[in-house]
Design a protein around this motif. Sequence first.
Motif, PDB file in Angstrom:
ATOM      1  N   ALA A 185       0.816  -1.220   0.000  1.00 34.91           N
ATOM      2  CA  ALA A 185       0.000   0.000   0.000  1.00 34.91           C
ATOM      3  C   ALA A 185       0.845   1.263   0.000  1.00 34.91           C
ATOM      4  O   ALA A 185       0.319   2.367  -0.161  1.00 34.91           O
ATOM      5  CB  ALA A 185      -0.938  -0.005   1.207  1.00 34.91           C
ATOM      6  N   GLY A 186       2.159   1.116   0.220  1.00 33.92           N
ATOM      7  CA  GLY A 186       3.040   2.269   0.256  1.00 33.92           C
ATOM      8  C   GLY A 186       3.005   3.027   1.554  1.00 33.92           C
ATOM      9  O   GLY A 186       3.310   4.220   1.619  1.00 33.92           O
ATOM     10  N   LEU A 187       2.652   2.324   2.641  1.00 37.78           N
ATOM     11  CA  LEU A 187       2.553   2.968   3.949  1.00 37.78           C
ATOM     12  C   LEU A 187       3.716   2.518   4.830  1.00 37.78           C
ATOM     13  O   LEU A 187       3.936   1.324   5.018  1.00 37.78           O
ATOM     14  CB  LEU A 187       1.221   2.611   4.620  1.00 37.78           C
ATOM     15  CG  LEU A 187       0.876   3.346   5.915  1.00 37.78           C
ATOM     16  CD1 LEU A 187      -0.636   3.498   6.049  1.00 37.78           C
ATOM     17  CD2 LEU A 187       1.386   2.593   7.149  1.00 37.78           C
ATOM     18  N   LYS A 188       4.423   3.482   5.370  1.00 44.34           N
ATOM     19  CA  LYS A 188       5.511   3.190   6.300  1.00 44.34           C
ATOM     20  C   LYS A 188       5.012   3.412   7.720  1.00 44.34           C
ATOM     21  O   LYS A 188       4.449   4.465   8.032  1.00 44.34           O
ATOM     22  CB  LYS A 188       6.713   4.088   6.020  1.00 44.34           C
ATOM     23  CG  LYS A 188       7.369   3.832   4.669  1.00 44.34           C
ATOM     24  CD  LYS A 188       8.574   4.734   4.472  1.00 44.34           C
ATOM     25  CE  LYS A 188       9.233   4.472   3.117  1.00 44.34           C
ATOM     26  NZ  LYS A 188      10.415   5.347   2.906  1.00 44.34           N
ATOM     27  N   SER A 189       5.224   2.422   8.582  1.00 43.73           N
ATOM     28  CA  SER A 189       4.772   2.551   9.968  1.00 43.73           C
ATOM     29  C   SER A 189       5.958   2.373  10.908  1.00 43.73           C
ATOM     30  O   SER A 189       7.013   1.878  10.520  1.00 43.73           O
ATOM     31  CB  SER A 189       3.696   1.504  10.291  1.00 43.73           C
ATOM     32  OG  SER A 189       4.277   0.236  10.494  1.00 43.73           O
ATOM     33  N   SER A 190       5.732   2.776  12.150  1.00 41.72           N
ATOM     34  CA  SER A 190       6.778   2.634  13.169  1.00 41.72           C
ATOM     35  C   SER A 190       6.651   1.319  13.920  1.00 41.72           C
ATOM     36  O   SER A 190       7.309   1.128  14.937  1.00 41.72           O
ATOM     37  CB  SER A 190       6.716   3.803  14.155  1.00 41.72           C
ATOM     38  OG  SER A 190       5.449   3.853  14.799  1.00 41.72           O
ATOM     39  N   GLY A 191       5.791   0.413  13.437  1.00 43.50           N
ATOM     40  CA  GLY A 191       5.695  -0.904  14.062  1.00 43.50           C
ATOM     41  C   GLY A 191       4.278  -1.432  14.102  1.00 43.50           C
ATOM     42  O   GLY A 191       3.309  -0.726  13.816  1.00 43.50           O
ATOM     43  N   VAL A 192       4.189  -2.732  14.434  1.00 41.84           N
ATOM     44  CA  VAL A 192       2.908  -3.412  14.604  1.00 41.84           C
ATOM     45  C   VAL A 192       2.800  -3.830  16.060  1.00 41.84           C
ATOM     46  O   VAL A 192       3.689  -4.530  16.579  1.00 41.84           O
ATOM     47  CB  VAL A 192       2.801  -4.648  13.686  1.00 41.84           C
ATOM     48  CG1 VAL A 192       1.441  -5.304  13.846  1.00 41.84           C
ATOM     49  CG2 VAL A 192       3.060  -4.265  12.233  1.00 41.84           C
ATOM     50  N   PHE A 193       1.725  -3.429  16.749  1.00 37.28           N
ATOM     51  CA  PHE A 193       1.626  -3.625  18.188  1.00 37.28           C
ATOM     52  C   PHE A 193       0.308  -4.293  18.574  1.00 37.28           C
ATOM     53  O   PHE A 193      -0.705  -4.150  17.894  1.00 37.28           O
ATOM     54  CB  PHE A 193       1.736  -2.277  18.917  1.00 37.28           C
ATOM     55  CG  PHE A 193       3.067  -1.606  18.754  1.00 37.28           C
ATOM     56  CD1 PHE A 193       4.061  -1.767  19.699  1.00 37.28           C
ATOM     57  CD2 PHE A 193       3.311  -0.798  17.641  1.00 37.28           C
ATOM     58  CE1 PHE A 193       5.289  -1.136  19.550  1.00 37.28           C
ATOM     59  CE2 PHE A 193       4.537  -0.173  17.477  1.00 37.28           C
ATOM     60  CZ  PHE A 193       5.537  -0.340  18.433  1.00 37.28           C
ATOM     61  N   SER A 194       0.369  -4.997  19.683  1.00 39.33           N
ATOM     62  CA  SER A 194      -0.823  -5.569  20.305  1.00 39.33           C
ATOM     63  C   SER A 194      -1.166  -4.736  21.532  1.00 39.33           C
ATOM     64  O   SER A 194      -0.275  -4.348  22.302  1.00 39.33           O
ATOM     65  CB  SER A 194      -0.559  -7.023  20.715  1.00 39.33           C
ATOM     66  OG  SER A 194      -1.624  -7.532  21.489  1.00 39.33           O
ATOM     67  N   LEU A 195      -2.449  -4.450  21.714  1.00 35.79           N
ATOM     68  CA  LEU A 195      -2.913  -3.621  22.828  1.00 35.79           C
ATOM     69  C   LEU A 195      -3.776  -4.462  23.764  1.00 35.79           C
ATOM     70  O   LEU A 195      -4.649  -5.207  23.310  1.00 35.79           O
ATOM     71  CB  LEU A 195      -3.708  -2.435  22.280  1.00 35.79           C
ATOM     72  CG  LEU A 195      -4.254  -1.405  23.270  1.00 35.79           C
ATOM     73  CD1 LEU A 195      -4.136  -0.002  22.675  1.00 35.79           C
ATOM     74  CD2 LEU A 195      -5.717  -1.686  23.593  1.00 35.79           C
ATOM     75  N   ASP A 196      -3.526  -4.359  25.045  1.00 31.60           N
ATOM     76  CA  ASP A 196      -4.241  -5.182  26.041  1.00 31.60           C
ATOM     77  C   ASP A 196      -5.633  -4.629  26.333  1.00 31.60           C
ATOM     78  O   ASP A 196      -5.974  -4.304  27.482  1.00 31.60           O
ATOM     79  CB  ASP A 196      -3.421  -5.296  27.329  1.00 31.60           C
ATOM     80  CG  ASP A 196      -3.175  -3.957  28.002  1.00 31.60           C
ATOM     81  OD1 ASP A 196      -3.258  -2.916  27.306  1.00 31.60           O
ATOM     82  OD2 ASP A 196      -2.913  -3.943  29.213  1.00 31.60           O
ATOM     83  N   ALA A 197      -6.464  -4.574  25.301  1.00 27.67           N
ATOM     84  CA  ALA A 197      -7.817  -4.014  25.430  1.00 27.67           C
ATOM     85  C   ALA A 197      -8.708  -4.861  26.325  1.00 27.67           C
ATOM     86  O   ALA A 197      -9.672  -4.353  26.909  1.00 27.67           O
ATOM     87  CB  ALA A 197      -8.460  -3.874  24.054  1.00 27.67           C
TER      88      ALA A 197
END
Length: 404
Positions: free
Chosen positions: A213-225
């Motif tokens: 998609a051409g998207l740069k991110s600072s990471g993939v995270f899991s959230l303790d929802a």
Amino acid sequence: MLEWILGCYSLYLVIKLYASFMEIGCVQKAKSFEPIILSPSNYLKAAAYKIASQKMAIVSSLYDFFIFFGWIAFGLAYLAEYRFVENEVLHSVLFVMMFIAVNYFLTLPFDLYQTFNLDKKFGFSTISLKTYVMDQCKAVLMFLLFGGAFFAIMSLIILHFEYWWLYGFLFSFGVILFINMIYPSVIVPLFNKLTPLEDETLKCSIEALLTKAGLKSSGVFSLDASKRDNRLNAYFGGLGSSKRVVLFDTLIAKLEKHELLAVLGHELGHFKHNDIVKNIASSALMLFMMFVLFGNLPDSLFDALHVNASPHMVIVLFLMLSPLISFVMMPLFGMLSRYNEYRADEYGSECESKEALCSALVKLADENRSFPFSHPLTIALYFTHPPLTQRLEKLGMHFSKEAM
């Protein structure tokens, strides 16, 4: 002018009440339909939850009206009699904070009922009283620090600039952008634990989607929802280099890999179609219109309220009346948003498949107990997403005419 405002707010209340009653009637009727999308037990639970929520909305709307009327009739004039400090800016900050504090405590019972009664009863809320109190304390502390600074700067702008509404808009919009930028990396960790995604296979697949998609991110995270709520969700947070993918642990636990990738593909669809930029532009337009309106309030309004046209009074009126302006503009923005959701669904189905996205949407609806039917007025007034039945039909899933 004051009579006109009270008339508009009364009409606003009538429309909200009418929409809630129509929604209750629609759900009551749909309860007798053969269950679709949701499991039979969750279908009935979802209907009961929606009816209970609408009944609460009716009571809350009436309560909010009496609070609004109380402020207009005597509350603002009464509070204006007190001079907290001589410094005009500091006085404005304290005045606005006092106004917000009164409203906070007046509406707190509804939040407590929603969290510890309604959401607990239907199996959504998992939050403990200790966590709730800690969340409230953190939120209040942040508001005192940053909200106080915001109101101080706004007061200075109102005091020193003739066209303060223009500079106020630019400052406010800049703050909104800044908050969006730091939200996933600074604000979220104050309330939730974010951990890098441990599933390397899933992480690699997600990163491949982002690259495509051409998207740069600072990471993939899991959230303790799950320590607060059982509902499923995921989002792309942040702006610029701060963008990151956040997956609720509840979502990871319930969806298969191909379903999860389809959901993320949908979110990436918004990025590909520049929906984020469009939403920012729409928000800016709405905010600008509000500042134009509140920057040109007639002196007769302040005279009718028996108050001075001071910075803090302008800010308080902005806080009181902005929900009314948002309500008027929401149907248009909602219609545009629903169109964008269809396009994002198309992209999400291309990332995986229509079947994967359909399966994911059905699981999300079932786990979140989202009732599949709503009254057309409710959809027009409040929905930013199309009804799930319509989204699924666009993706190729068909329902019987009796169910529709």
